[in-house]
Design an enzyme around this catalytic site. Structure first.
Site, mmCIF file in Angstrom:
data_model
loop_
_atom_site.group_PDB
_atom_site.id
_atom_site.type_symbol
_atom_site.label_atom_id
_atom_site.label_comp_id
_atom_site.label_asym_id
_atom_site.label_seq_id
_atom_site.Cartn_x
_atom_site.Cartn_y
_atom_site.Cartn_z
ATOM 1 N N ASP A 25 1.075 8.732 10.358
ATOM 2 C CA ASP A 25 1.640 9.094 9.058
ATOM 3 C C ASP A 25 2.444 10.400 9.102
ATOM 4 O OD1 ASP A 25 0.101 6.876 8.406
ATOM 5 O OD2 ASP A 25 -1.523 8.047 7.524
ATOM 6 N N ASN A 65 0.833 -1.212 0.000
ATOM 7 C CA ASN A 65 0.000 0.000 0.000
ATOM 8 C C ASN A 65 0.863 1.255 0.000
ATOM 9 O OD1 ASN A 65 -0.197 -1.248 2.836
ATOM 10 N ND2 ASN A 65 -1.210 0.660 3.311
ATOM 11 N N ASP A 66 0.636 2.200 0.838
ATOM 12 C CA ASP A 66 1.189 3.560 0.680
ATOM 13 C C ASP A 66 2.684 3.642 0.339
ATOM 14 O OD1 ASP A 66 -1.140 3.495 2.122
ATOM 15 O OD2 ASP A 66 -0.386 4.631 3.816
HETATM 16 C C1 FRU Z 1 -3.326 4.619 4.449
HETATM 17 C C2 FRU Z 1 -2.998 3.945 5.770
HETATM 18 C C3 FRU Z 1 -2.187 4.853 6.676
HETATM 19 C C4 FRU Z 1 -1.479 3.877 7.568
HETATM 20 C C5 FRU Z 1 -1.179 2.755 6.602
HETATM 21 C C6 FRU Z 1 -1.180 1.381 7.195
HETATM 22 O O1 FRU Z 1 -3.581 3.710 3.444
HETATM 23 O O2 FRU Z 1 -4.174 3.526 6.427
HETATM 24 O O3 FRU Z 1 -2.953 5.807 7.368
HETATM 25 O O4 FRU Z 1 -0.324 4.403 8.123
HETATM 26 O O5 FRU Z 1 -2.159 2.829 5.590
HETATM 27 O O6 FRU Z 1 -0.791 0.431 6.253
#
Ligand code: FRU
Length: 489
Positions: free
Chosen positions: A164, A43-44
């Site tokens: 974050d 993900n991110d």
């Molecule tokens: C966004 C999120 C962030 C968090 C991360 C966890 O997609 O929910 O806020 O840090 O992914 O994987």
């Protein structure tokens, strides 16, 4: 959990070896110029930075499965965004602070070191205890060394949805911006300032958006020469006819931020992407460029992605350059992406026609300009003939609405996204088509859209333009594209 238990679960040597075996990526749904992993859930983008001659791209990664659990950071590095070192596990849960995940955060260079800052996710029953921690990249070992916890809990007035961290400089002052939720369940961006070596709560960024979703995730603050920009990903906005159509949004506000009063004078919130699969982007500054990566995916919709059954989920977008002009961001694929082109452009042109087709390749770049003439409605299709599956971009002049439709798809997400797009006589699309990832830039980067298409057929789609009346002229360039080159670590 004891230290040994973490080491057993997140066995870097074994995970890295499995990654090496997974490259080159083989499944036909895997992309060649989008960052993807052979297994697990990506993900991110995290820790985006330039350090010691290389760009560093970290990302959220569950190497143990295709669920949102066991969040680690993966890492790749590159000098040119085309040649990469093979990905490897860089940061993983190892103690009571981050036992439930090393969540998202940013990167920055300080004292000749690449520092990272991330959220330690720790759950105690139903309770979350978010802590923010500084860490440092260890180039020789290829791992992130955990340093001090710098923020031990959420400030009062906010819930444990506090995460974050991302660092920025403004007027010579050093800040962290974090995504937060107030106890009234409103999304916010909260600042800490580094003073005398310690991070101190400064307060929240004062915006004109006091009631704008229940949580803001993944903020990035960009102090650009043309103005300040805050990127963030609000959750909880209700879909409207022409905006906010994804489950969760990602966008920005631009204007002027005052580091003393924390007031941000800004224009409207604008989405960064109009596609189906874009969330939690991060951007960083290097040598005058603002470079953004997004996560191609969407939380809580994993069932819409058929690769889940194949053992992997999601990608990062291509790197995108951001330019601020008159309060709006414009997007362009990073210049370096031109190196993906195989050979010269093949030009195509047609005049006074209602229909036109052009051969493309499985991995293609298409630059297209359509002089609309009398046409009121124009369609641009990527048609998987035979399967009855297609992607259609439709522009309607009367309403100035662009529609993206994934029609008849038997695998993966479908549906429609609509947004307003100002076009006078000439409609411009710049399309990047990877094997399943598609990114499109509209009207010289005034808008962009990122999304996946999982056709049941392993064929190159037909590229067809059609209109309700004669188009004056169609002009385009097409390139067949190669993919990323992967080097051993
Ligand atoms: C966004 C999120 C962030 C968090 C991360 C966890 O997609 O929910 O806020 O840090 O992914 O994987």
């Amino acid at each position: 959990m004891a230290k040994e238990a973490f080491e057993k679960l997140f066995d870097k040597a074994a995970i890295d070896a499995k990654v090496r075996k997974g490259f080159p990526l083989r499944h036909r749904w895997h992309n060649d110029f989008h960052l993807e992993m052979p297994f697990g859930l990506v993900n991110d983008p995290n820790g985006l930075s330039w350090f010691a001659g290389k760009y560093h791209i970290f990302f959220q990664w569950n190497p143990l499965g295709v669920e949102h659990r066991h969040k680690c950071w993966g890492h790749v590095e590159t000098e040119d965004f085309v040649h990469y070192r093979l990905p490897a596990l860089a940061l993983w849960p190892s103690d009571m602070h981050d036992k439930d995940g090393c969540y998202s955060g940013g990167g920055f260079v300080e004292d000749d070191a690449l520092r990272l800052v991330y959220t330690c996710n720790c759950r105690d029953g139903k309770k979350r205890i978010p802590m923010q921690r500084i860490a440092s990249w260890q180039p020789e070992k290829g791992i992130v060394q955990k340093d001090a916890i710098i923020i031990e809990h959420e400030p009062s007035g906010y819930t444990a949805h506090f995460r974050d961290p991302n660092r920025f400089l403004k007027d010579g002052r050093e800040f962290l911006v974090l995504g937060a939720q107030t106890v009234e369940e409103k999304g916010r961006a909260v600042l800490y300032e580094k003073k005398a070596g310690a991070w101190q709560l400064a307060g929240e960024i004062k915006t004109d958006l006091p009631d704008f979703g229940y949580m803001w995730e993944c903020p990035t603050f960009l102090p650009l020469a043309e103005g300040d920009v805050l990127l963030f990903s609000p959750q909880g906005l209700e879909a409207e006819e022409y905006r906010w159509q994804n489950l969760y949004q990602s966008g920005y506000i631009a204007g002027k931020f005052d580091a003393d009063s924390l007031e941000f004078q800004h224009g409207a919130f604008h989405e960064l992407d109009q596609g189906f699969d874009f969330y939690a982007p991060q951007a960083f500054l290097h040598e005058g460029r603002a470079i953004l990566f997004g996560w191609m995916g969407m939380p809580d919709l994993e069932e819409e992605y058929p690769t889940r059954e194949e053992g992997w989920l999601f990608s990062l977008t291509m790197p995108r350059e951001l330019r601020l002009s008159d309060g709006r961001l414009f997007y362009a694929p990073l210049e370096e992406m031109k190196a993906l082109r195989k050979g010269e452009a093949r030009k195509f042109t047609a005049a006074r026609t209602v229909e036109f087709g052009q051969m493309i390749a499985q991995k293609s770049e298409i630059e297209l300009e359509i002089l609309l003439g009398d046409a009121q409605q124009v369609h641009i299709d990527l048609a998987y003939i035979g399967a009855g599956e297609y992607v259609r971009f439709s522009y309607q002049r009367r309403t100035s609405v662009m529609t993206i439709e994934r029609h008849g798809m038997k695998c993966g997400g479908r549906g429609v996204r609509r947004f307003r797009l100002a076009v006078r006589d000439s409609l411009k699309l710049h399309i990047y088509k990877d094997k399943t990832a598609i990114e499109v830039f509209f009207q010289d980067g005034a808008e962009a859209a990122s999304f996946f298409v999982f056709s049941t057929q392993d064929i190159v789609p037909n590229f067809v333009i059609s209109a309700d009346r004669k188009l004056d002229k169609i002009e385009g360039s097409f390139w067949e594209l190669g993919g990323f080159e992967w080097n051993e670590r």
